[in-house]
Design a protein around this motif. Structure first.
Motif, mmCIF file in Angstrom:
data_model
loop_
_atom_site.group_PDB
_atom_site.id
_atom_site.type_symbol
_atom_site.label_atom_id
_atom_site.label_comp_id
_atom_site.label_asym_id
_atom_site.label_seq_id
_atom_site.Cartn_x
_atom_site.Cartn_y
_atom_site.Cartn_z
ATOM 1 N N ALA A 186 0.829 -1.211 0.000
ATOM 2 C CA ALA A 186 0.000 0.000 0.000
ATOM 3 C C ALA A 186 0.862 1.259 0.000
ATOM 4 N N PHE A 187 2.029 1.193 0.620
ATOM 5 C CA PHE A 187 2.974 2.312 0.615
ATOM 6 C C PHE A 187 3.514 2.557 -0.791
ATOM 7 N N ASP A 188 3.781 1.487 -1.509
ATOM 8 C CA ASP A 188 4.238 1.581 -2.897
ATOM 9 C C ASP A 188 3.062 1.995 -3.768
ATOM 10 N N ALA A 189 3.278 2.941 -4.657
ATOM 11 C CA ALA A 189 2.150 3.542 -5.377
ATOM 12 C C ALA A 189 1.687 2.750 -6.585
ATOM 13 N N ARG A 190 2.348 1.648 -6.917
ATOM 14 C CA ARG A 190 1.967 0.941 -8.128
ATOM 15 C C ARG A 190 0.518 0.467 -8.070
ATOM 16 N N ARG A 191 0.106 -0.072 -6.924
ATOM 17 C CA ARG A 191 -1.293 -0.478 -6.737
ATOM 18 C C ARG A 191 -1.749 -0.072 -5.346
ATOM 19 N N ALA A 192 -1.447 1.178 -4.998
ATOM 20 C CA ALA A 192 -1.648 1.645 -3.631
ATOM 21 C C ALA A 192 -3.105 1.553 -3.185
ATOM 22 N N GLN A 193 -4.027 2.004 -4.008
ATOM 23 C CA GLN A 193 -5.427 2.034 -3.596
ATOM 24 C C GLN A 193 -5.960 0.627 -3.325
ATOM 25 N N PHE A 194 -5.638 -0.300 -4.213
ATOM 26 C CA PHE A 194 -6.094 -1.675 -4.024
ATOM 27 C C PHE A 194 -5.565 -2.240 -2.711
ATOM 28 N N PHE A 195 -4.268 -2.090 -2.465
ATOM 29 C CA PHE A 195 -3.686 -2.713 -1.286
ATOM 30 C C PHE A 195 -4.050 -1.969 -0.001
ATOM 31 N N GLU A 196 -4.308 -0.671 -0.076
ATOM 32 C CA GLU A 196 -4.783 0.011 1.131
ATOM 33 C C GLU A 196 -6.174 -0.495 1.503
ATOM 34 N N THR A 197 -7.016 -0.748 0.509
ATOM 35 C CA THR A 197 -8.334 -1.338 0.771
ATOM 36 C C THR A 197 -8.186 -2.710 1.428
ATOM 37 N N GLN A 198 -7.245 -3.506 0.932
ATOM 38 C CA GLN A 198 -7.017 -4.821 1.521
ATOM 39 C C GLN A 198 -6.451 -4.709 2.942
ATOM 40 N N LEU A 199 -5.605 -3.722 3.176
ATOM 41 C CA LEU A 199 -5.034 -3.522 4.512
ATOM 42 C C LEU A 199 -6.110 -3.137 5.513
ATOM 43 N N ILE A 200 -7.010 -2.258 5.128
ATOM 44 C CA ILE A 200 -8.126 -1.891 6.001
ATOM 45 C C ILE A 200 -8.966 -3.128 6.317
ATOM 46 N N ALA A 201 -9.236 -3.940 5.289
ATOM 47 C CA ALA A 201 -10.024 -5.154 5.495
ATOM 48 C C ALA A 201 -9.304 -6.111 6.451
ATOM 49 N N ALA A 202 -7.993 -6.252 6.289
ATOM 50 C CA ALA A 202 -7.230 -7.133 7.181
ATOM 51 C C ALA A 202 -7.289 -6.641 8.619
ATOM 52 N N LEU A 203 -7.222 -5.331 8.816
ATOM 53 C CA LEU A 203 -7.332 -4.770 10.165
ATOM 54 C C LEU A 203 -8.714 -5.037 10.758
ATOM 55 N N ARG A 204 -9.749 -4.992 9.939
ATOM 56 C CA ARG A 204 -11.097 -5.307 10.429
ATOM 57 C C ARG A 204 -11.160 -6.761 10.916
ATOM 58 N N ILE A 205 -10.486 -7.647 10.191
ATOM 59 C CA ILE A 205 -10.483 -9.064 10.570
ATOM 60 C C ILE A 205 -9.812 -9.246 11.931
ATOM 61 N N VAL A 206 -8.654 -8.606 12.105
ATOM 62 C CA VAL A 206 -7.936 -8.696 13.385
ATOM 63 C C VAL A 206 -8.777 -8.083 14.499
ATOM 64 N N GLN A 207 -9.357 -6.939 14.220
ATOM 65 C CA GLN A 207 -10.154 -6.237 15.225
ATOM 66 C C GLN A 207 -11.368 -7.065 15.656
ATOM 67 N N ALA A 208 -11.932 -7.847 14.721
ATOM 68 C CA ALA A 208 -13.092 -8.682 15.037
ATOM 69 C C ALA A 208 -12.709 -9.918 15.851
ATOM 70 N N GLY A 209 -11.409 -10.214 15.944
ATOM 71 C CA GLY A 209 -10.955 -11.336 16.750
ATOM 72 C C GLY A 209 -10.912 -12.672 16.043
ATOM 73 N N ASP A 210 -11.045 -12.684 14.697
ATOM 74 C CA ASP A 210 -10.976 -13.954 13.974
ATOM 75 C C ASP A 210 -9.571 -14.539 13.990
ATOM 76 N N VAL A 211 -8.560 -13.686 14.071
ATOM 77 C CA VAL A 211 -7.175 -14.137 14.077
ATOM 78 C C VAL A 211 -6.330 -13.019 14.670
ATOM 79 N N THR A 212 -5.215 -13.384 15.276
ATOM 80 C CA THR A 212 -4.293 -12.362 15.756
ATOM 81 C C THR A 212 -3.423 -11.878 14.605
ATOM 82 N N ALA A 213 -2.840 -10.714 14.786
ATOM 83 C CA ALA A 213 -1.960 -10.183 13.750
ATOM 84 C C ALA A 213 -0.792 -11.136 13.490
#
Length: 438
Positions: A186-213
């Motif tokens: 997400a830091f790299d701009a080649r596909r930044a928007q796509f991977f930032e969306t995926q990073l937010i989704a991954a954080l939601r998963i951790v926050q929900a308690g399905d898995v630890t980081a």
């Protein structure tokens, strides 16, 4: 153009990436390392990405400046994440020791071009050992697979085939820390928007308690678990099939992952009992111009045109179907149904869909393909595919883009050219066809 969010990517970093791209064992597309430049965000700097001799870059490493810019980007990202419901507590826990992972960018830049002909891909995807291992896996998990099939209406062989192609039945699920991989991409701009969306989704998963980081592991590009879900696919389709309160696709127990794959296919319209495709025999006078995805008939109507199954009988009327020629008129011919498009939603490459479908058939006890493949043909390289598209378009057969990918638009353009030149209009791009265009 490849961009680096938040500042300059140093020549040292870029040189190390180029080194990976030009090593002897890589298949980086030729066009990607000739004549292009990298535009760096927040800087008027361009760097040629022509190959650099390996000895000149071997010792170069990521600079402290890149690491500093990454940390600055993380700070800005965390503010955006909080605006989307990620708590400060989650962010502090996840990002307290997060660092830039240079290896992830190397692998992103060095993705292998898929240049194998389909028969070589299938030789591996549906090898005897994979079929054998798949049957063992089905036996070991027969009860849960039976329950999944009853719940979602997706045959156990199809679910097992996805598991087999994605992670070799769970034997290699990936060991990269998903959050670190996604943050770097997400830091790299080649596909930044796509991977930032995926990073937010991954954080939601951790926050929900399905898995630890720490236990959220997967491939370098963020695909996770037994069935290699991206975080957004996980949020939309993963299920807690074993009832333990977590949708766990990462543990050694594949139950939730297998059910999640079935859930994904079911939500995309899987029809139980309908084949993904059937190998067929074409008559000598077959009109290859109708072998395209948007031309569909009931199998009984195809039979009236002489298109039959290998045993000479009409394919049952499972629904309307198209004729697909994955290796042109000289290879295996397939009659494909709506379920082909459902698997395509999981991965859009025809070779992958055929691999899943054929592996599932073999797991169900069906025979290998009976027709021969044109094994004497070689696949066009990425550069050659782009040249083919360019020359077709210049000749008046518009491919609607020059991207080095052989999709429906390119196949249609090839077919139109073949018809205009009195050639077999199977839509299959070959080295001989490219030579004609030259």
């Amino acid at each position: 153009m490849h961009k680096c969010v938040g500042g300059v990517m140093t020549v040292a970093l870029w040189a190390s990436i180029v080194q990976a791209e030009t090593s002897e064992n890589t298949k980086w597309p030729d066009s990607a390392v000739t004549g292009e430049t990298i535009q760096l965000a927040s800087a008027d700097v361009t760097v040629s990405i022509r190959p650099v001799p390996r000895p000149a870059v071997e010792a170069l490493r990521v600079s402290a400046a890149v690491s500093a810019r990454f940390q600055a980007w993380l700070g800005a990202f965390q503010k955006r994440a909080q605006q989307q419901g990620i708590t400060e507590k989650t962010l502090n826990r996840v990002f307290s020791d997060m660092t830039f992972d240079e290896d992830i960018l190397k692998r992103d830049r060095n993705q292998a071009e898929f240049s194998k002909p389909i028969w070589e891909y299938l030789d591996s995807a549906v090898s005897d050992s994979r079929v054998s291992n798949g049957r063992v896996a089905m036996q070991q998990h027969r009860q849960v697979l039976k329950q999944i099939e009853a719940e979602y209406g997706v045959e156990k062989e199809v679910v097992t085939a996805i598991w087999g192609l994605e992670t070799s039945f769970g034997s290699y699920r990936g060991s990269n820390r998903t959050l670190s991989s996604l943050a770097t991409l997400a830091f790299d701009a080649r596909r930044a928007q796509f991977f930032e969306t995926q990073l937010i989704a991954a954080l939601r998963i951790v926050q929900a308690g399905d898995v630890t980081a720490g236990n959220m592991l997967g491939s370098w590009a963020g695909a996770m678990g037994h069935t290699q879900f991206m975080p957004t696919s996980y949020l939309d389709h993963a299920v807690d099939f074993d009832g333990d309160g977590r949708r766990d696709i990462w543990s050694d127990d594949p139950t939730d992952a297998l059910a999640s794959a079935a859930s994904y296919l079911a939500q995309h319209g899987w029809k139980k009992g309908q084949p993904w495709g059937v190998e067929v025999r074409l008559p000598a006078d077959f009109d290859y111009a109708v072998a395209r995805r948007d031309y569909t008939l009931l199998p009984s109507a195809w039979a009236a045109r002489g298109v039959v199954a290998g045993n000479g009988q009409a394919v049952p009327d499972h629904g309307k179907a198209a004729i697909l020629l994955p290796a042109g008129g000289q290879g295996v011919a397939l009659m494909i149904f709506d379920n082909f498009s459902v698997i395509e939603a999981y991965n859009g490459a025809d070779a992958y869909v055929i691999g899943i479908g054929h592996l599932s058939d073999r797991l169900a006890g069906r025979e290998p393909f009976q027709s021969d493949w044109p094994r004497g043909e070689r696949a066009l390289s990425f550069t050659e595919k782009k040249e083919l598209q360019t020359r077709l378009t210049q000749a008046g057969f518009d491919t609607k883009g020059i991207d080095g990918r052989t999709g429906p638009n390119t196949i249609n353009a090839v077919r139109a050219y073949q018809l205009a030149r009195g050639l077999m209009p199977d839509g299959y791009p070959t080295a001989e066809l490219l030579q004609r265009l030259r």
